[in-house]
Design a protein around this motif. Structure first.
Motif, PDB file in Angstrom:
ATOM      1  N   ASP A 241       1.116  -1.129   0.147  1.00 57.47           N
ATOM      2  CA  ASP A 241       0.036   0.207  -0.263  1.00 57.47           C
ATOM      3  C   ASP A 241       1.132   1.178  -0.166  1.00 57.47           C
ATOM      4  N   ILE A 242       1.864   1.531   1.087  1.00 53.21           N
ATOM      5  CA  ILE A 242       2.539   2.516   0.850  1.00 53.21           C
ATOM      6  C   ILE A 242       3.850   2.371   0.428  1.00 53.21           C
ATOM      7  N   ASN A 243       4.358   1.871  -0.904  1.00 55.92           N
ATOM      8  CA  ASN A 243       5.593   1.154  -1.777  1.00 55.92           C
ATOM      9  C   ASN A 243       6.728   1.558  -1.150  1.00 55.92           C
ATOM     10  N   ALA A 244       7.032   1.029   0.532  1.00 50.67           N
ATOM     11  CA  ALA A 244       8.468   1.285   1.386  1.00 50.67           C
ATOM     12  C   ALA A 244       9.084   0.607   0.858  1.00 50.67           C
ATOM     13  N   THR A 245      10.423   1.146   0.640  1.00 51.06           N
ATOM     14  CA  THR A 245      11.417  -0.057   0.623  1.00 51.06           C
ATOM     15  C   THR A 245      11.908  -0.945   2.265  1.00 51.06           C
ATOM     16  N   THR A 246      11.585  -2.004   2.437  1.00 52.72           N
ATOM     17  CA  THR A 246      11.408  -2.488   3.896  1.00 52.72           C
ATOM     18  C   THR A 246      12.670  -3.577   4.085  1.00 52.72           C
ATOM     19  N   VAL A 247      13.581  -4.117   5.357  1.00 54.59           N
ATOM     20  CA  VAL A 247      14.796  -4.742   4.936  1.00 54.59           C
ATOM     21  C   VAL A 247      14.470  -5.053   6.389  1.00 54.59           C
ATOM     22  N   TYR A 248      13.907  -6.561   6.799  1.00 54.57           N
ATOM     23  CA  TYR A 248      12.614  -7.005   8.291  1.00 54.57           C
ATOM     24  C   TYR A 248      13.400  -8.207   7.847  1.00 54.57           C
ATOM     25  N   VAL A 249      14.382  -8.729   8.928  1.00 61.31           N
ATOM     26  CA  VAL A 249      15.178  -9.243  10.235  1.00 61.31           C
ATOM     27  C   VAL A 249      14.471 -11.005  10.303  1.00 61.31           C
ATOM     28  N   THR A 250      14.561 -11.574  10.277  1.00 59.77           N
ATOM     29  CA  THR A 250      13.854 -13.254  10.554  1.00 59.77           C
ATOM     30  C   THR A 250      14.747 -13.765  10.675  1.00 59.77           C
ATOM     31  N   HIS A 251      14.462 -15.284  11.520  1.00 68.24           N
ATOM     32  CA  HIS A 251      15.264 -16.422  11.587  1.00 68.24           C
ATOM     33  C   HIS A 251      13.845 -17.752  11.348  1.00 68.24           C
ATOM     34  N   ASP A 252      12.874 -17.678  10.670  1.00 66.08           N
ATOM     35  CA  ASP A 252      12.309 -18.319   9.915  1.00 66.08           C
ATOM     36  C   ASP A 252      12.070 -17.565   8.506  1.00 66.08           C
ATOM     37  N   GLN A 253      11.387 -19.358   8.359  1.00 69.54           N
ATOM     38  CA  GLN A 253      11.363 -19.265   6.934  1.00 69.54           C
ATOM     39  C   GLN A 253      10.670 -18.739   6.592  1.00 69.54           C
ATOM     40  N   ILE A 254       9.554 -19.284   6.832  1.00 69.85           N
ATOM     41  CA  ILE A 254       8.021 -19.719   5.886  1.00 69.85           C
ATOM     42  C   ILE A 254       7.123 -18.070   6.700  1.00 69.85           C
ATOM     43  N   GLU A 255       7.840 -16.885   7.335  1.00 70.18           N
ATOM     44  CA  GLU A 255       8.002 -15.958   7.226  1.00 70.18           C
ATOM     45  C   GLU A 255       8.391 -15.225   5.594  1.00 70.18           C
ATOM     46  N   ALA A 256       9.698 -15.641   5.649  1.00 65.57           N
ATOM     47  CA  ALA A 256      10.686 -14.785   4.735  1.00 65.57           C
ATOM     48  C   ALA A 256      10.315 -15.118   3.499  1.00 65.57           C
ATOM     49  N   MET A 257      10.243 -17.096   3.605  1.00 68.85           N
ATOM     50  CA  MET A 257       9.668 -16.866   1.721  1.00 68.85           C
ATOM     51  C   MET A 257       8.531 -16.232   1.323  1.00 68.85           C
ATOM     52  N   SER A 258       7.288 -16.932   2.441  1.00 68.12           N
ATOM     53  CA  SER A 258       5.586 -15.851   2.187  1.00 68.12           C
ATOM     54  C   SER A 258       5.545 -14.483   1.909  1.00 68.12           C
ATOM     55  N   MET A 259       6.338 -13.915   2.538  1.00 74.90           N
ATOM     56  CA  MET A 259       6.805 -12.202   2.729  1.00 74.90           C
ATOM     57  C   MET A 259       7.947 -11.584   1.531  1.00 74.90           C
ATOM     58  N   GLY A 260       9.228 -11.831   1.409  1.00 73.88           N
ATOM     59  CA  GLY A 260       9.857 -11.162   0.969  1.00 73.88           C
ATOM     60  C   GLY A 260       9.641 -11.102  -0.790  1.00 73.88           C
ATOM     61  N   ASP A 261      10.333 -10.057  -1.263  1.00 75.97           N
ATOM     62  CA  ASP A 261      10.314 -10.348  -2.650  1.00 75.97           C
ATOM     63  C   ASP A 261      11.900 -10.253  -3.016  1.00 75.97           C
ATOM     64  N   ARG A 262      12.653 -10.453  -2.175  1.00 74.39           N
ATOM     65  CA  ARG A 262      13.675 -11.452  -2.473  1.00 74.39           C
ATOM     66  C   ARG A 262      14.143 -11.964  -1.060  1.00 74.39           C
ATOM     67  N   VAL A 263      14.968 -12.407  -0.959  1.00 74.08           N
ATOM     68  CA  VAL A 263      15.859 -13.070   0.545  1.00 74.08           C
ATOM     69  C   VAL A 263      16.754 -13.639   0.350  1.00 74.08           C
ATOM     70  N   GLY A 264      17.679 -12.891   1.387  1.00 80.46           N
ATOM     71  CA  GLY A 264      18.876 -12.791   1.658  1.00 80.46           C
ATOM     72  C   GLY A 264      19.688 -13.846   2.751  1.00 80.46           C
ATOM     73  N   ILE A 265      20.283 -15.012   2.554  1.00 78.32           N
ATOM     74  CA  ILE A 265      20.229 -16.018   3.191  1.00 78.32           C
ATOM     75  C   ILE A 265      21.770 -15.910   4.331  1.00 78.32           C
ATOM     76  N   MET A 266      21.884 -15.442   5.635  1.00 78.91           N
ATOM     77  CA  MET A 266      23.266 -15.445   6.012  1.00 78.91           C
ATOM     78  C   MET A 266      23.344 -16.298   7.051  1.00 78.91           C
ATOM     79  N   ASN A 267      25.145 -16.602   7.389  1.00 78.75           N
ATOM     80  CA  ASN A 267      25.490 -17.753   8.007  1.00 78.75           C
ATOM     81  C   ASN A 267      26.657 -17.386   8.365  1.00 78.75           C
ATOM     82  N   LYS A 268      26.728 -17.116   9.798  1.00 75.55           N
ATOM     83  CA  LYS A 268      28.244 -17.237   9.961  1.00 75.55           C
ATOM     84  C   LYS A 268      28.585 -15.682   9.561  1.00 75.55           C
ATOM     85  N   GLY A 269      27.492 -14.219   9.806  1.00 80.38           N
ATOM     86  CA  GLY A 269      28.233 -13.472   9.616  1.00 80.38           C
ATOM     87  C   GLY A 269      28.428 -12.403   7.646  1.00 80.38           C
TER      88      GLY A 269
END
Length: 360
Positions: free
Chosen positions: A182-210
């Motif tokens: 609705d607001i066409n925002a630029t959003t950076v969203y942090v989570t450890h939950d893959q369901i949240e990430a895969m259902s919400m993200g336009d793109r997903v960045g996977i991090m491990n050990k920095g």
């Protein structure tokens, strides 16, 4: 709204490296999710973008402006925390309007903006109530309302749904995504939950050990993991891995495991490593009377229309997702056929996927 770029970003706490040479471009208007296990560096990355932590080395750009060492107040961003950080002595209306109040905006303008935001978040009927008496889901809406009322360049969210129960989390996932649209925002969203990430993200960045291992759309992340960690971390059950003790030559279209030939996508690079791994998702293994691999059923989990079959085979224990119509009993002997177009070969030393017809 604005594009966010981080270049060669590093953050050390003493001898510990929390973020290691990260490079990312988050597009204007994109909903980008940073996903990974606890301690992987995702929150530290978000806090550096927000200005709450200063990088050891590297650069951060917001709307083409170098903001690496600017104060948080100079970056025009909004930060939503897991713990709502609301003012308990104020009602909903005053909590939402507080950012405009401290900016010196007139009472009339604040009231109009609060009404606009409360309608967007379905909070109109709660405006006069104290936030201390609200449910977790409603308090999260208030926190969001306070963030969006001044329309910053970017929204940064650090596990904002982590304190909610499963029902509220599912509902808020949908509402957060709708709000973003609705607001066409630029959003950076942090989570450890893959369901949240895969259902919400336009793109997903996977991090491990920095380290940012892969940043892609959810479909690519799931079907074409670039490392074994991504294949293991994404998916329930995770990707199956079978060890291959042989070199892989460019142009190879098949491999042998225990003298059984298995077709694979054509490889586009040589790999001199003596150990490799064949990776395949559980839904890409077919139960047949015959197959490249044979084994015995170890366990069956019924999940409505589907079931997860665990089989002990000659190449190790494998998970198969199949229809619940297939009747199987413990210790039944089954054959497993691997769908060749969905196989990925990983270098056993680097754990990185080899270039192939499937990956390209």
């Amino acid at each position: 709204m604005a594009e966010i770029v981080i270049k060669d970003l590093n953050k050390k706490f003493g001898e510990f490296t929390a973020v290691n040479n990260s490079n990312l471009t988050i597009k204007d208007g994109e909903f980008f999710v940073l996903l990974g296990p606890s301690g992987c560096g995702k929150t530290t990355t978000l806090r550096m973008i927000a200005g709450l932590e200063l990088p050891t080395t590297g650069k951060i750009f917001l709307d083409n402006k170098d903001v690496t060492f600017l104060r948080t107040s100079q970056r025009d961003i909004a930060f939503v925390f897991q713990l709502f950080a609301l003012y308990p002595h104020m009602n909903v209306e005053k909590n939402i309007g507080f950012p405009l109040k401290i900016q010196g905006v007139s009472k009339r303008q604040i009231k109009d903006k609060v009404i606009e935001v409360s309608k967007m978040l379905h909070l109109e009927h709660l405006l006069k109530l104290k936030v201390s008496g609200l449910s977790g889901g409603d308090r999260q809406r208030v926190a969001l309302g306070r963030s969006i009322i001044r329309r910053p360049k970017a929204f940064l969210m650090d596990e904002p749904l982590g304190a909610l129960d499963a029902e509220f989390r599912e509902m808020m996932c949908f509402e957060l995504r709708k709000l973003h649209n609705d607001i066409n925002a630029t959003t950076v969203y942090v989570t450890h939950d893959q369901i949240e990430a895969m259902s919400m993200g336009d793109r997903v960045g996977i991090m491990n050990k920095g380290i940012v291992l892969q940043a892609d759309d959810p479909l690519t992340i799931y079907n074409k993991p670039k490392t074994m960690f991504v294949g293991k971390f994404i998916g329930s059950p995770a990707m199956n891995f079978i060890k291959i003790n042989s070199v892989i030559q460019k142009g190879k279209k098949s491999i042998k495991i225990n003298d059984r030939k298995i077709e694979i996508p054509k490889t586009h690079e040589d790999s001199k490593a003596t150990c490799h791994y064949l990776g395949i998702r559980p839904e890409n293994i077919v139960i047949t009377n015959d197959g490249e691999v044979r084994g015995k059923v170890f366990g069956v989990e019924y999940l409505g229309a589907h079931q997860i079959v665990t089989a002990d085979t000659e190449v190790g224990r494998l998970k198969v997702r199949t229809s619940s119509h297939i009747q199987l009993m413990i210790n039944d002997t089954i054959g497993l056929h691997f769908l060749p177009d969905n196989i990925i070969i990983f270098n056993g030393e680097t754990e990185v996927a080899l270039k192939s017809q499937f990956i390209l």
